[in-house]
Scaffold this motif. Structure first.
Motif, PDB file in Angstrom:
ATOM      1  N   HIS A 138       1.110  -1.019  -0.151  1.00 33.92           N
ATOM      2  CA  HIS A 138       0.122   0.425   0.070  1.00 33.92           C
ATOM      3  C   HIS A 138       0.587   1.227   0.244  1.00 33.92           C
ATOM      4  CE1 HIS A 138      -3.070   2.792   1.307  1.00 33.92           C
ATOM      5  NE2 HIS A 138      -2.524   3.038   2.256  1.00 33.92           N
ATOM      6  N   ALA A 139       1.750   1.583   0.931  1.00 32.30           N
ATOM      7  CA  ALA A 139       2.580   2.724   1.119  1.00 32.30           C
ATOM      8  C   ALA A 139       3.656   2.474  -0.362  1.00 32.30           C
ATOM      9  CB  ALA A 139       3.624   1.840   2.251  1.00 32.30           C
ATOM     10  N   GLN A 140       3.599   1.583  -1.371  1.00 38.49           N
ATOM     11  CA  GLN A 140       5.092   1.712  -3.155  1.00 38.49           C
ATOM     12  C   GLN A 140       3.983   2.143  -3.129  1.00 38.49           C
ATOM     13  OE1 GLN A 140       6.453  -2.486  -3.074  1.00 38.49           O
ATOM     14  NE2 GLN A 140       8.081  -1.558  -1.571  1.00 38.49           N
ATOM     15  N   THR A 141       2.584   2.147  -3.487  1.00 41.51           N
ATOM     16  CA  THR A 141       1.739   1.785  -4.915  1.00 41.51           C
ATOM     17  C   THR A 141       0.356   2.257  -4.741  1.00 41.51           C
ATOM     18  OG1 THR A 141       0.560  -0.564  -4.815  1.00 41.51           O
ATOM     19  CG2 THR A 141       2.636  -0.211  -6.010  1.00 41.51           C
ATOM     20  N   GLY A 142      -0.300   2.238  -3.342  1.00 41.57           N
ATOM     21  CA  GLY A 142      -1.846   2.543  -2.075  1.00 41.57           C
ATOM     22  C   GLY A 142      -2.531   1.317  -3.263  1.00 41.57           C
ATOM     23  N   ILE A 143      -2.133   0.126  -3.186  1.00 44.95           N
ATOM     24  CA  ILE A 143      -2.723  -0.776  -3.277  1.00 44.95           C
ATOM     25  C   ILE A 143      -4.092  -1.139  -2.177  1.00 44.95           C
ATOM     26  CG2 ILE A 143      -1.049  -2.525  -2.978  1.00 44.95           C
ATOM     27  CD1 ILE A 143      -2.432  -4.588  -5.193  1.00 44.95           C
ATOM     28  N   ALA A 207      -0.105  -6.013  -7.011  1.00 42.73           N
ATOM     29  CA  ALA A 207       0.372  -4.790  -6.975  1.00 42.73           C
ATOM     30  C   ALA A 207       2.101  -4.300  -8.161  1.00 42.73           C
ATOM     31  CB  ALA A 207       1.575  -4.653  -5.955  1.00 42.73           C
ATOM     32  N   HIS A 208       1.944  -5.532  -8.412  1.00 46.52           N
ATOM     33  CA  HIS A 208       2.764  -5.143 -10.000  1.00 46.52           C
ATOM     34  C   HIS A 208       2.210  -4.111 -11.103  1.00 46.52           C
ATOM     35  CE1 HIS A 208       6.690  -8.172  -9.491  1.00 46.52           C
ATOM     36  NE2 HIS A 208       6.449  -6.562  -7.784  1.00 46.52           N
ATOM     37  N   ASN A 209       1.243  -4.390 -10.819  1.00 48.80           N
ATOM     38  CA  ASN A 209       0.694  -3.921 -12.411  1.00 48.80           C
ATOM     39  C   ASN A 209      -0.706  -2.348 -12.235  1.00 48.80           C
ATOM     40  OD1 ASN A 209       0.567  -6.342 -13.568  1.00 48.80           O
ATOM     41  ND2 ASN A 209      -1.136  -7.181 -12.666  1.00 48.80           N
ATOM     42  N   VAL A 210      -0.743  -1.705 -10.463  1.00 51.19           N
ATOM     43  CA  VAL A 210      -0.994  -0.783 -10.020  1.00 51.19           C
ATOM     44  C   VAL A 210      -0.117   0.192 -10.873  1.00 51.19           C
ATOM     45  CG1 VAL A 210      -1.719   0.699  -8.243  1.00 51.19           C
ATOM     46  CG2 VAL A 210      -1.479  -2.131  -7.663  1.00 51.19           C
ATOM     47  N   THR A 211      -1.150   1.014 -10.838  1.00 51.54           N
ATOM     48  CA  THR A 211      -0.591   3.024 -12.126  1.00 51.54           C
ATOM     49  C   THR A 211      -0.987   3.598 -11.459  1.00 51.54           C
ATOM     50  OG1 THR A 211      -0.434   1.951 -13.998  1.00 51.54           O
ATOM     51  CG2 THR A 211      -0.169   3.983 -13.606  1.00 51.54           C
ATOM     52  N   LEU A 212      -0.645   4.430 -10.457  1.00 50.57           N
ATOM     53  CA  LEU A 212      -0.757   5.683  -9.636  1.00 50.57           C
ATOM     54  C   LEU A 212      -1.480   6.578 -11.096  1.00 50.57           C
ATOM     55  CD1 LEU A 212       2.094   6.648  -6.664  1.00 50.57           C
ATOM     56  CD2 LEU A 212      -0.391   4.756  -6.513  1.00 50.57           C
ATOM     57  N   ARG A 213      -2.659   6.905 -10.610  1.00 49.26           N
ATOM     58  CA  ARG A 213      -3.596   8.235 -11.508  1.00 49.26           C
ATOM     59  C   ARG A 213      -3.558   9.255 -10.331  1.00 49.26           C
ATOM     60  NH1 ARG A 213      -5.636   3.004 -13.317  1.00 49.26           N
ATOM     61  NH2 ARG A 213      -5.036   2.298 -15.125  1.00 49.26           N
ATOM     62  N   PRO A 214      -4.047   9.998 -11.284  1.00 47.71           N
ATOM     63  CA  PRO A 214      -4.499  11.251 -10.203  1.00 47.71           C
ATOM     64  C   PRO A 214      -5.239  11.593  -9.360  1.00 47.71           C
ATOM     65  CG  PRO A 214      -3.747  11.945 -12.198  1.00 47.71           C
ATOM     66  CD  PRO A 214      -3.630  10.821 -12.530  1.00 47.71           C
ATOM     67  N   ALA A 215      -5.092  11.178  -7.566  1.00 47.32           N
ATOM     68  CA  ALA A 215      -6.453  11.103  -7.042  1.00 47.32           C
ATOM     69  C   ALA A 215      -6.805  11.950  -6.130  1.00 47.32           C
ATOM     70  CB  ALA A 215      -6.124  10.183  -6.284  1.00 47.32           C
ATOM     71  N   GLY A 216      -6.419  13.722  -6.951  1.00 49.34           N
ATOM     72  CA  GLY A 216      -7.107  15.172  -6.236  1.00 49.34           C
ATOM     73  C   GLY A 216      -5.819  15.931  -6.030  1.00 49.34           C
ATOM     74  N   GLY A 217      -5.991  16.866  -6.229  1.00 52.77           N
ATOM     75  CA  GLY A 217      -4.691  17.762  -5.793  1.00 52.77           C
ATOM     76  C   GLY A 217      -4.323  17.994  -4.314  1.00 52.77           C
ATOM     77  N   VAL A 218      -3.116  17.626  -3.726  1.00 57.81           N
ATOM     78  CA  VAL A 218      -2.680  18.160  -2.018  1.00 57.81           C
ATOM     79  C   VAL A 218      -2.198  19.477  -1.960  1.00 57.81           C
ATOM     80  CG1 VAL A 218      -1.241  17.693  -0.240  1.00 57.81           C
ATOM     81  CG2 VAL A 218      -2.645  15.777  -1.375  1.00 57.81           C
ATOM     82  N   THR A 219      -2.755  20.914  -1.704  1.00 58.29           N
ATOM     83  CA  THR A 219      -1.636  22.214  -1.886  1.00 58.29           C
ATOM     84  C   THR A 219      -1.378  21.692  -0.664  1.00 58.29           C
ATOM     85  OG1 THR A 219      -4.327  22.392   0.591  1.00 58.29           O
ATOM     86  CG2 THR A 219      -4.995  22.552  -1.447  1.00 58.29           C
ATOM     87  N   PRO A 220      -0.543  23.222  -1.137  1.00 58.00           N
ATOM     88  CA  PRO A 220       1.383  22.882  -0.014  1.00 58.00           C
ATOM     89  C   PRO A 220       0.953  22.925   1.599  1.00 58.00           C
ATOM     90  CG  PRO A 220       0.784  25.131  -1.754  1.00 58.00           C
ATOM     91  CD  PRO A 220      -1.017  24.362  -1.102  1.00 58.00           C
ATOM     92  N   GLN A 221      -0.043  23.282   2.306  1.00 58.75           N
ATOM     93  CA  GLN A 221      -0.032  23.111   3.692  1.00 58.75           C
ATOM     94  C   GLN A 221       0.273  21.924   4.357  1.00 58.75           C
ATOM     95  OE1 GLN A 221      -2.725  25.044   5.177  1.00 58.75           O
ATOM     96  NE2 GLN A 221      -2.348  24.887   7.408  1.00 58.75           N
ATOM     97  N   PRO A 222      -0.678  20.939   3.508  1.00 56.69           N
ATOM     98  CA  PRO A 222      -1.182  19.172   4.300  1.00 56.69           C
ATOM     99  C   PRO A 222       1.021  18.518   3.883  1.00 56.69           C
ATOM    100  CG  PRO A 222      -2.341  19.464   2.936  1.00 56.69           C
ATOM    101  CD  PRO A 222      -2.037  20.762   3.080  1.00 56.69           C
ATOM    102  N   LEU A 223       0.820  19.318   2.320  1.00 58.13           N
ATOM    103  CA  LEU A 223       2.009  18.303   2.327  1.00 58.13           C
ATOM    104  C   LEU A 223       3.303  19.484   3.108  1.00 58.13           C
ATOM    105  CD1 LEU A 223       3.959  16.672  -0.528  1.00 58.13           C
ATOM    106  CD2 LEU A 223       4.656  18.823  -1.259  1.00 58.13           C
ATOM    107  N   ARG A 224       3.398  20.520   3.558  1.00 58.84           N
ATOM    108  CA  ARG A 224       4.668  20.819   4.683  1.00 58.84           C
ATOM    109  C   ARG A 224       4.460  19.924   5.673  1.00 58.84           C
ATOM    110  NH1 ARG A 224       3.240  26.098   1.935  1.00 58.84           N
ATOM    111  NH2 ARG A 224       1.572  26.438   3.859  1.00 58.84           N
ATOM    112  N   ARG A 225       3.361  20.042   6.934  1.00 61.24           N
ATOM    113  CA  ARG A 225       2.480  19.385   7.377  1.00 61.24           C
ATOM    114  C   ARG A 225       3.404  17.360   7.423  1.00 61.24           C
ATOM    115  NH1 ARG A 225      -2.410  21.774   7.026  1.00 61.24           N
ATOM    116  NH2 ARG A 225      -3.530  19.333   6.668  1.00 61.24           N
ATOM    117  N   ALA A 226       3.911  16.827   5.933  1.00 57.67           N
ATOM    118  CA  ALA A 226       4.113  15.653   5.886  1.00 57.67           C
ATOM    119  C   ALA A 226       5.585  15.606   6.154  1.00 57.67           C
ATOM    120  CB  ALA A 226       3.947  14.947   4.758  1.00 57.67           C
ATOM    121  N   VAL A 227       5.987  16.708   4.920  1.00 60.33           N
ATOM    122  CA  VAL A 227       7.768  16.931   5.032  1.00 60.33           C
ATOM    123  C   VAL A 227       7.991  17.534   6.537  1.00 60.33           C
ATOM    124  CG1 VAL A 227       9.887  18.667   4.695  1.00 60.33           C
ATOM    125  CG2 VAL A 227       8.386  17.326   3.370  1.00 60.33           C
TER     126      VAL A 227
END
Length: 326
Positions: A138-143, A207-227
């Motif tokens: 799940h961490a690698q591909t979202g499966i 899991a090898h067959n999973v292709t990540l597709r856009p699942a909605g944008g993440v704004t800068p603030q959540p990304l900063r929280r993650a970092v």
């Protein structure tokens, strides 16, 4: 040898028996359920000897069993991966048969029964829990966990099979036997995830067959929280789900955001931060007071010094030992 004899240490356990029924019971406890169809005496009677090193819910066992046995598996979802060192081992499902030679690697499919024949085998067996595989996939591909399935007992390639054996060899020789390393939660967590990630890379699975597709944008603030969360917890075991929860977004959206804005995955970003911390410690450490590259690398979860040195040189243009000395 006494039937059913067990010797235990802090992270390891030895087991030995000459009794066939005891041997079968041990295999069911340690690995997976089997329905024995026939079992005879081997060169050493029914001699079974096993040394298991445990790391939380992951076990790596060196197993020798001399009796020739035919059995059918009743898998429970966990992974059992065998590296055959000697003897004869065959696994068959439907009309597909895989006869292992010494040096070969095999996965006992975790969700489908298979027929086994083994005789005087000497093997390394790694047992990985289903929940760990689902977490790493799940961490690698979202499966999702329900969608993760393994499709073949054979490695994808001979080279990947060798990659599995080299990974297990390194861990069993340099990491798992060391109580000080295993007491470090960062090392222990990294080791568990390394085995799971290697299994996912080596054997065919969905899991090898999973292709990540856009699942909605993440704004800068959540990304900063993650970092920020990663930097604050780099000295602790970290999962993608923990980072996503701290950021207030889903794991899939977090993966996409890191790829879009940092050109990497969250877990590779974690590794980069830990490499930076190791670099900082090497710069400030005093080798005359006993500081070593190995000590600092393992402090930050890098248990394979060769890979650490390669990554370090690529990032900083010199060896870690050079930084420590200057």
């Amino acid at each position: 040898m006494t039937d059913g004899t067990v010797y235990s240490g802090s992270h390891w356990q030895r087991y030995a028996t000459n009794d066939i029924d005891e041997a079968h019971a041990y295999i069911r406890r340690a690995f997976l359920d089997i329905k024995v169809r026939s079992s005879g005496e081997g060169r050493d009677g029914a001699g079974l000897r096993a040394v298991t090193t445990a790391l939380a819910d992951v076990d790596v066992t060196r197993l020798h069993y001399s009796a020739r046995t035919q059995a059918q598996t009743a898998p429970d979802g966990d992974l059992n991966i065998t590296h055959l060192m000697g003897g004869r081992f065959t696994i068959a499902r439907d009309k597909n048969e895989y006869r292992l030679q010494p040096g070969d690697v095999m996965l006992i499919l975790p969700d489908q029964p298979a027929d086994l024949v083994y005789d005087n085998v000497d093997t390394f067996v790694a047992r990985l829990p289903r929940a760990l595989l689902e977490e790493v996939a799940h961490a690698q591909t979202g499966i999702s966990g329900t969608d993760l399935r393994f499709n073949s007992s054979r490695p994808i390639s001979t080279a990947l099979g060798r990659h599995w054996t080299k990974t297990v060899s390194h861990l069993t020789r340099s990491v798992l036997p060391d109580p000080a390393l295993m007491a470090n939660p960062l090392v222990a967590g990294t080791t568990r995830h390394l085995l799971a990630a290697t299994a996912l890379a080596v054997f065919p699975n969905t899991a090898h067959n999973v292709t990540l597709r856009p699942a909605g944008g993440v704004t800068p603030q959540p990304l900063r929280r993650a970092v920020s969360y990663i930097h604050d917890h780099a000295d602790q075991p970290i999962t993608v789900d923990q980072v996503a929860a701290a950021a207030g977004v889903g794991a899939r959206a977090l993966q996409l955001a890191f790829r879009r804005h940092h050109d990497t995955t969250p877990m590779r970003y974690v590794r980069q931060v830990r490499l930076q911390r190791a670099h900082r410690d090497l710069e400030t450490a005093d080798p005359t007071a006993g500081a070593t590259v190995a000590m600092i690398a393992t402090r930050w979860g890098f248990t394979h010094l060769g890979r650490f040195s390669t990554d370090y040189r690529a990032a900083y243009g010199c060896s870690p030992s050079h930084t420590l000395r200057t």
